[in-house]
Write a protein that holds these residues in place. Structure first.
Motif, mmCIF file in Angstrom:
data_model
loop_
_atom_site.group_PDB
_atom_site.id
_atom_site.type_symbol
_atom_site.label_atom_id
_atom_site.label_comp_id
_atom_site.label_asym_id
_atom_site.label_seq_id
_atom_site.Cartn_x
_atom_site.Cartn_y
_atom_site.Cartn_z
ATOM 1 N N THR B 306 28.763 -33.637 63.751
ATOM 2 C CA THR B 306 29.493 -32.369 63.690
ATOM 3 C C THR B 306 28.477 -31.271 63.424
ATOM 4 N N PHE B 307 28.674 -30.140 64.069
ATOM 5 C CA PHE B 307 27.770 -29.004 63.947
ATOM 6 C C PHE B 307 28.355 -28.005 62.968
ATOM 7 N N ALA B 308 27.596 -27.663 61.929
ATOM 8 C CA ALA B 308 28.133 -26.749 60.916
ATOM 9 C C ALA B 308 27.309 -25.475 60.820
ATOM 10 N N GLY B 309 26.566 -25.122 61.889
ATOM 11 C CA GLY B 309 25.788 -23.890 61.865
ATOM 12 C C GLY B 309 24.389 -24.124 61.351
ATOM 13 N N ASN B 310 24.242 -24.095 60.027
ATOM 14 C CA ASN B 310 22.910 -24.269 59.462
ATOM 15 C C ASN B 310 22.433 -25.719 59.494
ATOM 16 N N ILE B 311 23.388 -26.646 59.540
ATOM 17 C CA ILE B 311 23.012 -28.059 59.586
ATOM 18 C C ILE B 311 23.888 -28.787 60.601
ATOM 19 N N THR B 312 23.430 -29.974 60.991
ATOM 20 C CA THR B 312 24.279 -30.855 61.780
ATOM 21 C C THR B 312 24.495 -32.105 60.950
ATOM 22 N N ARG B 313 25.749 -32.541 60.834
ATOM 23 C CA ARG B 313 26.014 -33.779 60.103
ATOM 24 C C ARG B 313 26.038 -34.923 61.090
ATOM 25 N N LEU B 314 25.252 -35.954 60.778
ATOM 26 C CA LEU B 314 25.213 -37.140 61.625
ATOM 27 C C LEU B 314 25.926 -38.265 60.897
ATOM 28 N N PHE B 315 26.729 -39.014 61.640
ATOM 29 C CA PHE B 315 27.417 -40.155 61.053
ATOM 30 C C PHE B 315 26.784 -41.410 61.616
ATOM 31 N N ILE B 316 26.180 -42.203 60.734
ATOM 32 C CA ILE B 316 25.391 -43.340 61.178
ATOM 33 C C ILE B 316 25.976 -44.625 60.609
ATOM 34 N N ASP B 317 26.314 -45.517 61.512
ATOM 35 C CA ASP B 317 26.893 -46.790 61.092
ATOM 36 C C ASP B 317 25.773 -47.789 60.825
ATOM 37 N N ALA B 318 25.664 -48.231 59.577
ATOM 38 C CA ALA B 318 24.640 -49.217 59.228
ATOM 39 C C ALA B 318 25.305 -50.440 58.621
ATOM 40 N N GLY B 319 26.574 -50.628 58.900
ATOM 41 C CA GLY B 319 27.292 -51.803 58.402
ATOM 42 C C GLY B 319 27.616 -51.741 56.922
ATOM 43 N N LEU B 320 27.640 -50.501 56.331
ATOM 44 C CA LEU B 320 27.875 -50.369 54.885
ATOM 45 C C LEU B 320 29.329 -50.005 54.579
ATOM 46 N N GLY B 321 30.195 -50.298 55.491
ATOM 47 C CA GLY B 321 31.577 -49.855 55.306
ATOM 48 C C GLY B 321 31.745 -48.543 56.029
ATOM 49 N N LYS B 322 31.781 -47.464 55.248
ATOM 50 C CA LYS B 322 31.898 -46.153 55.895
ATOM 51 C C LYS B 322 30.544 -45.775 56.502
ATOM 52 N N PRO B 323 30.529 -44.981 57.603
ATOM 53 C CA PRO B 323 29.258 -44.524 58.159
ATOM 54 C C PRO B 323 28.518 -43.643 57.146
ATOM 55 N N LEU B 324 27.193 -43.700 57.167
ATOM 56 C CA LEU B 324 26.392 -42.823 56.308
ATOM 57 C C LEU B 324 26.425 -41.423 56.888
ATOM 58 N N VAL B 325 26.545 -40.434 56.008
ATOM 59 C CA VAL B 325 26.502 -39.049 56.460
ATOM 60 C C VAL B 325 25.105 -38.509 56.160
ATOM 61 N N VAL B 326 24.446 -37.995 57.185
ATOM 62 C CA VAL B 326 23.095 -37.457 57.037
ATOM 63 C C VAL B 326 23.134 -36.003 57.458
ATOM 64 N N GLU B 327 22.526 -35.137 56.639
ATOM 65 C CA GLU B 327 22.442 -33.739 57.041
ATOM 66 C C GLU B 327 21.095 -33.510 57.681
ATOM 67 N N SER B 328 21.106 -32.993 58.893
ATOM 68 C CA SER B 328 19.873 -32.837 59.639
ATOM 69 C C SER B 328 19.796 -31.417 60.180
ATOM 70 N N ARG B 329 18.558 -30.920 60.397
ATOM 71 C CA ARG B 329 18.450 -29.596 61.027
ATOM 72 C C ARG B 329 18.949 -29.732 62.458
ATOM 73 N N PRO B 330 19.724 -28.765 62.931
ATOM 74 C CA PRO B 330 20.343 -28.908 64.255
ATOM 75 C C PRO B 330 19.334 -29.236 65.363
ATOM 76 N N GLU B 331 18.120 -28.605 65.274
ATOM 77 C CA GLU B 331 17.182 -28.812 66.378
ATOM 78 C C GLU B 331 16.614 -30.237 66.393
ATOM 79 N N ASN B 332 16.653 -30.932 65.265
ATOM 80 C CA ASN B 332 16.111 -32.300 65.215
ATOM 81 C C ASN B 332 17.172 -33.369 65.455
ATOM 82 N N ALA B 333 18.434 -32.941 65.543
ATOM 83 C CA ALA B 333 19.507 -33.937 65.564
ATOM 84 C C ALA B 333 19.661 -34.569 66.942
#
Lengths: 276, 355
Positions: B306-333
């Motif tokens: 999801t794009f939130a302007g200043n950051i992009t939230r990435l949802f990453i499934d690593a088998g931990l139940g819920k996906p991990l939420v990572v905040e990344s700079r939009p240009e690197n996402a």
């Protein structure tokens, strides 16, 4: 749409028209009326102290009944409106049911309770509060009690709906900022429910002005209010046009009092004494 | 102005216990926020202090005085209600002067105090108007002025900003804080909005199910949550289960869904099942082949963004139940769903929670 308008027209307008028209003809007794429109009946009404007294008693008992109904109804309505439990709905339902049970049955109950050998008198005698049985049947007190009995349920329902629209937080705000419960009622609850109380008291007053059964039964043939007198004039004296005049005067009195109240209420509103 | 002390306060509504043995010391002049979800007991606590409800047991003190059985109107408290509860039939000046009038202040003194308060809330010309004739934000400030007109021993506020839109709410937070500090009034503020709590409070009390979960300043609560509830409720956090399998120096080694993790040791025995919390802003993407040193690294794949302007939230499934939420700079996402990614974080940024 048209048929319903016609039916309503006949039921409401035509019936009023018939007695309003009749009221302008001379009453010759025994159901006969004159053939020219005159003001005889009206002149008679306003010159005969008996009729004027009847009008006065009708207004007085109705006003007293409306006043005491609201006075007694307010605490009850307030409690029910502010109750948090499901009892409030049950109480309200009880009041609705009691209100719509036919008045004849209720009035007879009242007569039994208040009769000279009824349990109210027995209790008062037993406690030596009175030394001889006191009856309200056949006097104006009885009529007022009867009218209150008739309107109390409506009064409580009406006040309930008014109080419910006043947020509880206003009461709490008044209290937390230093007002006692009495001061809170005086400065917040009462002014805010005043428009509702005014409309309610008019409605109840109107109901009382037209009430026949309670007034007739508790008046015991000794207290005459206009509705009681109208019934008597029609049924016993068979004076149709005089009865029409009495009805017209009752109608006009009620209309005038209502218009005057609405006018006063609007004056208060513009003066910001009450909220709109 | 005074301190407020609640000792062993229990409140039951029939069978339901709204507050279990609550102990709370509110210091003189502090801005304390009761934070929690609806039904956590925060509003009940406030209403107990106000005197609108009586505790089933326990005592409430204002300063040194026991007010447990004192009626609200004698407690000398100011309160701002959620719906402001301004009297619609009174002018704004009469609303503000209400408490003074009830306490029989002379007319001139009331007028002077009202004028002073209208200045304080920056609304000097509205005294003759009625509440319905001013905006929501202005009503809010008028409600505050009414609450502080007769200097209260404590000011209570029950979600006073809930009805305002976001922009106004943010400026009102600063405004309320300014007024509170200018007057130095002990304040108890109730909210379910953690941002609001963190922006305004000296101390935050996080409540849940009629109990205090944690008490502390905003940084303390955010950085050192003591329970899963607090970690989850205050700010965003990735929470997942892990088992402690070993200990080395000040660190634990743990295992979660097949991943090996290094965690700070809060004093947990080997074999314990714990929850691990990591804030999204502490997670970063590691390019494949990069050395991640002592940091934790978990492989997963992108399942959403999801794009939130200043950051992009990435949802990453690593088998931990819920996906991990990572905040990344939009240009690197990375944008393609399904991309394999490696996520890393410094062990010290992990919260190990046992409650």
């Amino acid at each position: 749409m048209l048929p319903s308008f016609i039916v309503i027209g006949i039921l409401i307008v035509a019936s009023q028209y018939v007695f309003l028209k009749g009221s302008f003809y001379k009453d010759l007794g025994l159901g006969r009326i004159g053939d020219t429109a005159v003001l005889d009946n009206y002149i008679r009404f306003f010159t005969d102290p008996f009729y004027l007294r009847t009008l006065w008693i009708t207004i007085k008992t109705s006003a007293l009944a409306a006043f005491f109904t609201l006075l007694l109804g307010f605490p009850v309505a307030y409690l029910i409106a502010r109750m948090r439990s499901r009892w409030s709905m049950l109480l309200l339902a009880g009041i609705v049911v009691a209100t719509f049970v036919t008045i004849v049955i209720k009035v007879f109950g009242l007569i039994i309770i208040f009769a000279a050998d009824g349990w109210v008198n027995k209790m008062l005698l037993g406690l030596h509060i009175v030394d001889r049985p006191y009856t309200i049947i056949g006097n104006q007190v009885g009529v007022v009690v009867g009218l209150m009995h008739f309107t109390l349920g409506f009064g409580v329902l009406l006040l309930y709906s008014v109080i419910q629209t006043i947020p509880r937080s206003l009461e709490e705000a008044a209290q937390i900022h230093g007002a006692s419960r009495f001061r809170m009622h005086l400065r917040v609850l009462l002014p805010l429910s005043l428009p509702g109380i005014t409309v309610g008291s008019l409605m109840i007053f109107n109901m009382c002005m037209g009430a026949f059964t309670s007034a007739a039964l508790l008046g015991g043939g000794r207290v005459f209010t206009l509705p009681v007198l109208i019934q008597r004039t029609v049924m016993m004296e068979v004076k149709y046009s005089m009865a029409g005049t009495l009805s017209a005067i009752l109608l006009i009195t009620v209309l005038l009092i209502n218009l005057l109240s609405v006018f006063l209420l609007r004056r208060f509103r513009t003066a910001r004494l009450v909220v709109t | 102005m005074s301190k407020v002390t609640l000792s062993n306060v229990v409140k039951k509504f029939g069978e339901f216990t709204a507050l279990h043995e609550l102990n709370l010391d509110i210091r003189e002049g502090e801005f304390l926020t009761l934070l929690g979800p609806s039904g956590c007991g925060k509003t009940t606590t406030l209403r107990l202090i106000a005197g609108f409800v009586q505790p089933t047991s326990g005592t409430i003190r204002l300063g040194e005085e026991d007010v447990t059985r004192v009626a609200p109107q004698h407690r000398e408290i100011g309160m701002v209600f959620q719906d402001y509860a301004l009297f619609p039939h009174m002018t704004i000046a009469d609303n503000i002067g209400f408490g003074l009038r009830e306490r029989r202040f002379p007319r001139e003194r009331i007028a002077a105090r009202v004028a002073e308060l209208l200045e304080l809330i920056h609304l000097p010309h509205v005294g003759d108007r009625y509440p319905a004739e001013v905006s929501g934000g202005q009503q809010q400030r008028i409600a505050v002025a009414r609450a502080v007109a007769y200097p209260p021993r404590v000011l209570l506020m029950d979600e006073p900003l809930g009805a305002l839109d976001l922009k106004l709410r943010e400026s009102m937070q600063l405004e309320l804080r300014r007024i509170q500090q200018e007057l130095g009034i002990t304040t108890v503020y109730v909210t379910h909005d953690q941002t609001e709590a963190m922006n305004m409070s000296d101390r935050i009390v996080v409540m849940n199910m009629g109990r205090i979960e944690q008490m502390g300043d905003a940084e303390d609560i955010y950085n050192h949550p003591r329970t899963r509830f607090v970690a989850d409720f205050v700010g965003q956090i990735n929470l997942f289960d892990a088992a402690i399998v070993g200990q080395a120096g000040n660190y634990l080694s743990a295992e979660s869904a097949g991943h090996r993790l290094r965690l700070p040791d809060p004093g947990v025995a080997v074999g314990t099942k714990v929850s691990v919390g990591v804030r999204p802003e502490h997670l970063r993407l590691i390019a494949s082949g990069d050395d991640h040193g002592d940091d934790n690294a978990i492989d997963g794949k992108l399942v959403g963004r999801t794009f939130a302007g200043n950051i992009t939230r990435l949802f990453i499934d690593a088998g931990l139940g819920k996906p991990l939420v990572v905040e990344s700079r939009p240009e690197n996402a990375p944008s393609e769903i399904g991309t394999a990614l490696r996520v890393g974080w410094a062990p010290d940024n992990s919260r190990v929670l046992t409650e």
